[in-house]
Design an enzyme around this catalytic site. Structure first.
Site, PDB file in Angstrom:
ATOM      1  N   ARG A   8       0.826  -1.214   0.000  1.00  0.00           N
ATOM      2  CA  ARG A   8       0.000   0.000   0.000  1.00  0.00           C
ATOM      3  C   ARG A   8       0.864   1.271   0.000  1.00  0.00           C
ATOM      4  O   ARG A   8       1.967   1.272   0.546  1.00  0.00           O
ATOM      5  CB  ARG A   8      -0.954  -0.030   1.207  1.00  0.00           C
ATOM      6  CG  ARG A   8      -1.947  -1.179   1.083  1.00  0.00           C
ATOM      7  CD  ARG A   8      -2.922  -1.216   2.218  1.00  0.00           C
ATOM      8  NE  ARG A   8      -3.793  -0.052   2.227  1.00  0.00           N
ATOM      9  CZ  ARG A   8      -4.673   0.208   3.187  1.00  0.00           C
ATOM     10  NH1 ARG A   8      -4.781  -0.622   4.209  1.00  0.00           N
ATOM     11  NH2 ARG A   8      -5.436   1.264   3.124  1.00  0.00           N
ATOM     12  N   ASP A  17     -15.172   3.325   3.779  1.00  0.00           N
ATOM     13  CA  ASP A  17     -14.957   1.901   4.043  1.00  0.00           C
ATOM     14  C   ASP A  17     -16.205   1.057   3.763  1.00  0.00           C
ATOM     15  O   ASP A  17     -16.160  -0.174   3.872  1.00  0.00           O
ATOM     16  CB  ASP A  17     -14.532   1.699   5.507  1.00  0.00           C
ATOM     17  CG  ASP A  17     -13.134   2.234   5.753  1.00  0.00           C
ATOM     18  OD1 ASP A  17     -12.350   2.321   4.792  1.00  0.00           O
ATOM     19  OD2 ASP A  17     -12.828   2.577   6.911  1.00  0.00           O
TER      20      ASP A  17
HETATM   21  C1  S3P Z   1      -8.977   5.478   8.709  1.00  0.00           C
HETATM   22  C2  S3P Z   1      -9.041   6.294   7.605  1.00  0.00           C
HETATM   23  C3  S3P Z   1      -9.474   5.817   6.293  1.00  0.00           C
HETATM   24  C4  S3P Z   1     -10.189   4.480   6.376  1.00  0.00           C
HETATM   25  C5  S3P Z   1      -9.461   3.501   7.259  1.00  0.00           C
HETATM   26  C6  S3P Z   1      -9.355   4.057   8.661  1.00  0.00           C
HETATM   27  C7  S3P Z   1      -8.507   6.044   9.976  1.00  0.00           C
HETATM   28  O1  S3P Z   1      -8.339   5.641   5.467  1.00  0.00           O
HETATM   29  O2  S3P Z   1     -10.337   3.929   5.092  1.00  0.00           O
HETATM   30  O3  S3P Z   1     -10.147   2.275   7.317  1.00  0.00           O
HETATM   31  O4  S3P Z   1      -8.685   5.398  11.028  1.00  0.00           O
HETATM   32  O5  S3P Z   1      -7.962   7.151   9.952  1.00  0.00           O
HETATM   33  P1  S3P Z   1      -7.770   6.848   4.546  1.00  0.00           P
HETATM   34  O6  S3P Z   1      -7.196   7.869   5.428  1.00  0.00           O
HETATM   35  O7  S3P Z   1      -6.723   6.179   3.685  1.00  0.00           O
HETATM   36  O8  S3P Z   1      -8.939   7.317   3.762  1.00  0.00           O
END
Ligand code: S3P
Length: 734
Positions: free
Chosen positions: A420, A614
């Site tokens: 990732r 999500d």
């Molecule tokens: C999260 C932010 C989101 C989400 C992840 C949890 C977090 O990701 O998809 O499951 O806890 O800050 P992104 O910041 O990549 O959008």
């Protein structure tokens, strides 16, 4: 592979080698050799078919034309065996052994031959059992067990290679190292524990003779002393052979016991707890090595089509808040109690990382845990890499926090996490003066050189709407000179900001811009984590699409930066009531009642995308059940989640007969509710696995979902809960 294998000493280990070699086609003809006293054992070995023939006291014929001679007698006897072999030694034969100490074996060869012959390949399989004799031999004794080869500098490389292949041929995990290193490792992890077990039982055995204490001893005593049932002669010999390495370790152990004695005597329970907690996490690190095969155990969900969801449920705690509770609780001054913590792999990876940085965290049990905060500057260097499993949130947030620490760290993750993108955090952190190295592709492992006191604040406009990037920079900003501001292109979850405020840390919010400085401290505050709306989402969709459903989801977090799924489902015509709204620990919470309804397709408003980021896997299932077309755009972030959620969902939906067309930044789905059966794969993505399980409620035939082990990263109770509420799901482990 070997035409003739001669085994000297056909006991438990020698017999197991013979059995494994035969079972795996690695030896054509197997000969046993022993002395007069071994005759019964060798006869048994022949009767059992473990060996083809044997010789007593006739070593010449036993080893004649053998391409490999394997010495499987106790270490103390190996010098005498070399003496017997000397007159019949052949340059065309490989001589190897299975002795538990290696310096002594090579020294014996040197004494007998003047120099260690280059066809002696010393080896040690780290496997055994308390029983002895050929009857106890096991064909699978060495599968997945370590085997160490300790060649001398001049040992014939081809011979080493052959012995390596021989052991690998029956499933051993082969390493090569020098004999001294082998002996020091084994002294610590095998010889010392045996001595300790023998010593404890020696001491308590004498007590037992007077007071019958064993009568009341239970599992703990049995587990701890298992190895005191091992062969005393053999262990006397091993200790003698490796005494150089063992003696200093006994001294260290004596000092450790003296330390514990002192802590107890002085009522220093804080330090006693630290010692036990460190040992507990170190043991977990040891166990984690064995988790690799267990984690790669495949889990398949078999879903019987049909059903409806009814009843009441409280889904587990919010993942984002659980991560942050550990991070901020650790940095706070004082003791933080957390309730509702998500005991799933992702949040536990964060918890372990902070334990590895010497934070005392008690439990969790039933979602409750206690963090003994160390303050903003109290983290200690981890002794090993911090392994964060599947968890992107752990890695991205920790990169910001660790960039400004006075120690270096390395962050690693599983296959998905290691693929990732991490540049989204390392690039802005570099602008602050951080030193973080990634792979060429910008992925983990992250090698962080701590820059305590050297980070500078920045004013950063995020190119993507990401709460992880925002939170990472906020955490780095807490260690930077000057102000750190982050502006987001669209609202994203604000749990970091809210929780910091809950810990009395100053955070300034001006529209889409959040600002922190290093001036401030965190004061411990109790945290009540509500249920995760991202886990509730599976049930919101499930109850909406399955006719006759009526479900009450209790105590769900409805922070407005997270409720996109409710908004989108309502736009599609879902019947969701938000009841009993209240605020718990700075976060809005409610009970959600959802009843089935006929959904209709919509164009999903782009401003809702980050607020439901999500939930799209399961929203795609809702779209497949809706009347008409649903179109999602502006969601390119889905391509870099735990899997490429656009491609993986489109592939699976197509297998189930749904007209789903992936686009660069979203998907177009023609609804109609005609979901068929079939086998789909989640590609190890927890939310995909659960989304396809939910599709089963409206499918016309059973659905099988492959690769579901990672459901444990966010929702270990999913399979049991969904069954209780009305979906027929069977979980198969293999
Ligand atoms: C999260 C932010 C989101 C989400 C992840 C949890 C977090 O990701 O998809 O499951 O806890 O800050 P992104 O910041 O990549 O959008």
């Amino acid at each position: 592979m070997f035409n003739k294998l001669c085994i000297i000493g056909v006991g438990l280990i020698g017999g197991s080698v013979a059995k494994a070699a035969r079972a795996n086609g690695l030896a054509h003809h197997i000969v046993g050799y022993g002395r007069e006293q071994d005759v019964v054992n060798l006869q048994t070995a022949k009767q059992l078919g473990v060996i083809d023939e044997f010789y007593i006291d006739d070593i010449k014929h036993a080893v004649q034309n053998a391409d490999c001679v394997l010495i499987a007698t106790p270490v103390a006897s190996i010098e005498a065996i070399f003496q017997q072999l000397k007159p019949v030694w052949s340059a065309d034969t490989i001589y190897t052994d299975v002795g538990s100490t290696k310096v002594s074996v090579l020294a014996a060869a040197e004494r007998v031959f003047g120099d260690i012959p280059d066809n002696v390949v010393a080896a040690h399989p780290i496997a055994g059992a308390e029983q002895s004799g050929v009857e106890a031999a096991l064909v699978d004794l060495f599968i997945h067990k370590r085997l160490i080869i300790t060649p001398a500098s001049h040992t014939n490389a081809e011979a080493v290679q052959k012995i390596k292949q021989f052991w690998q041929g029956f499933g051993a995990l082969v390493s090569v190292m020098d004999a001294q290193h082998h002996d020091s490792i084994l002294a610590a992890t095998s010889h010392l524990p045996h001595i300790l077990a023998f010593a404890l039982v020696d001491m308590l055995g004498h007590k037992d003779e007077k007071t019958e204490i064993f009568k009341y001893a239970a599992g703990g005593f049995r587990d701890f002393t298992r190895i005191a049932s091992s062969d005393p002669t053999m262990w006397k010999d091993i200790c003698a052979a490796n005494k150089q390495e063992i003696l200093p370790l006994i001294e260290q152990l004596r000092a450790e016991l003296a330390k514990i004695h002192g802590l107890l005597a002085n009522d220093d329970y804080q330090q006693l707890f630290s010692t036990f907690a460190y040992a507990n996490s170190a043991r977990q690190r040891f166990l984690n090595q064995f988790e690799v095969p267990i984690m790669s155990k495949s889990i398949t969900f078999h879903i019987q089509n049909g059903g409806k969801l009814q009843g009441e449920a409280r889904v587990p705690g919010d993942k984002s808040m659980s991560h942050r509770s550990i991070m901020l609780g650790s940095l706070a001054e004082g003791v933080t109690h957390v309730k509702g913590f998500l005991e799933a792999e992702d949040a536990l990876a964060t918890l372990q990382a902070f334990r590895d940085m010497s934070v005392e965290i008690e439990d969790p049990v039933n979602g409750e845990l206690t963090i003994h905060g160390v303050g903003k500057h109290g983290l200690k260097a981890p002794k090993n890499d911090l392994y964060l499993g599947n968890s992107g949130t752990s890695m991205r947030l920790l990169s910001g926090l660790l960039a400004g620490q006075p120690f270096n760290s390395v962050l690693t993750g599983d296959k998905s996490l290691s693929g990732r993108p991490m540049k989204r955090v390392t690039e802005p952190l570099a602008l602050m003066g951080a030193d973080i190295k990634t792979t060429e592709k910008g992925t983990a492992p992250l090698y962080i050189t701590g820059k305590a006191g050297q980070l500078n604040g920045i004013d950063y406009v995020m190119p993507m709407a990401s709460a992880q990037v925002k939170s990472c920079l906020i955490l780095a900003g807490m260690y930077a000179q000057g102000a750190t501001s982050v502006t987001e292109p669209a609202p994203t979850r604000d749990h970091t900001e809210r929780m910091l405020a809950g810990f009395s840390y100053p955070v300034k919010q001006e529209g889409s811009k959040v600002t922190v400085t290093a001036d401030g401290k965190l004061t411990a505050a109790d945290i009540d984590v509500p249920s995760d709306i991202s886990s509730a989402a599976f049930f919101l969709v499930g109850a909406s699409i399955a006719e006759g459903s009526d479900l009450l989801l209790k105590h769900v977090g409805i922070n407005p930066t997270r409720t996109g799924v409710i908004d989108i489902l309502r736009l599609m015509g879902a019947n969701i009531e938000v009841l009993n709204e209240r605020e718990v620990g700075g976060e809005p919470v409610a009970d959600l009642r959802v009843r089935s309804s006929q959904l209709k397709g919509i164009d999903i408003p782009e401003h809702l995308v980050p607020l439901a980021i999500d939930e799209f896997p399961v929203l795609f299932v809702a779209a497949a059940c809706a009347e008409g077309q649903t179109r999602l755009s502006g969601a390119e972030e889905l391509r870099v989640k735990e899997s490429d959620r656009i491609q993986v969902m489109a592939d699976g939906l197509q297998i189930l007969g749904v007209d789903a067309v992936p686009t660069e930044d979203g998907m177009i789905i023609q609804g109609g509710g005609n979901i068929g059966g079939g086998t789909v794969t989640s590609h190890g993505d927890h939310r995909i696995a659960m989304a396809f399980s939910i599709a089963g409620l409206r499918a016309s035939a059973p659905i099988t979902v492959l690769d579901c082990a990672n459901v444990n990263t966010s929702f270990p109770e999913f399979k049991d809960l969904v069954k209780r509420l009305g979906l027929d799901l069977v979980c198969e482990e293999s």
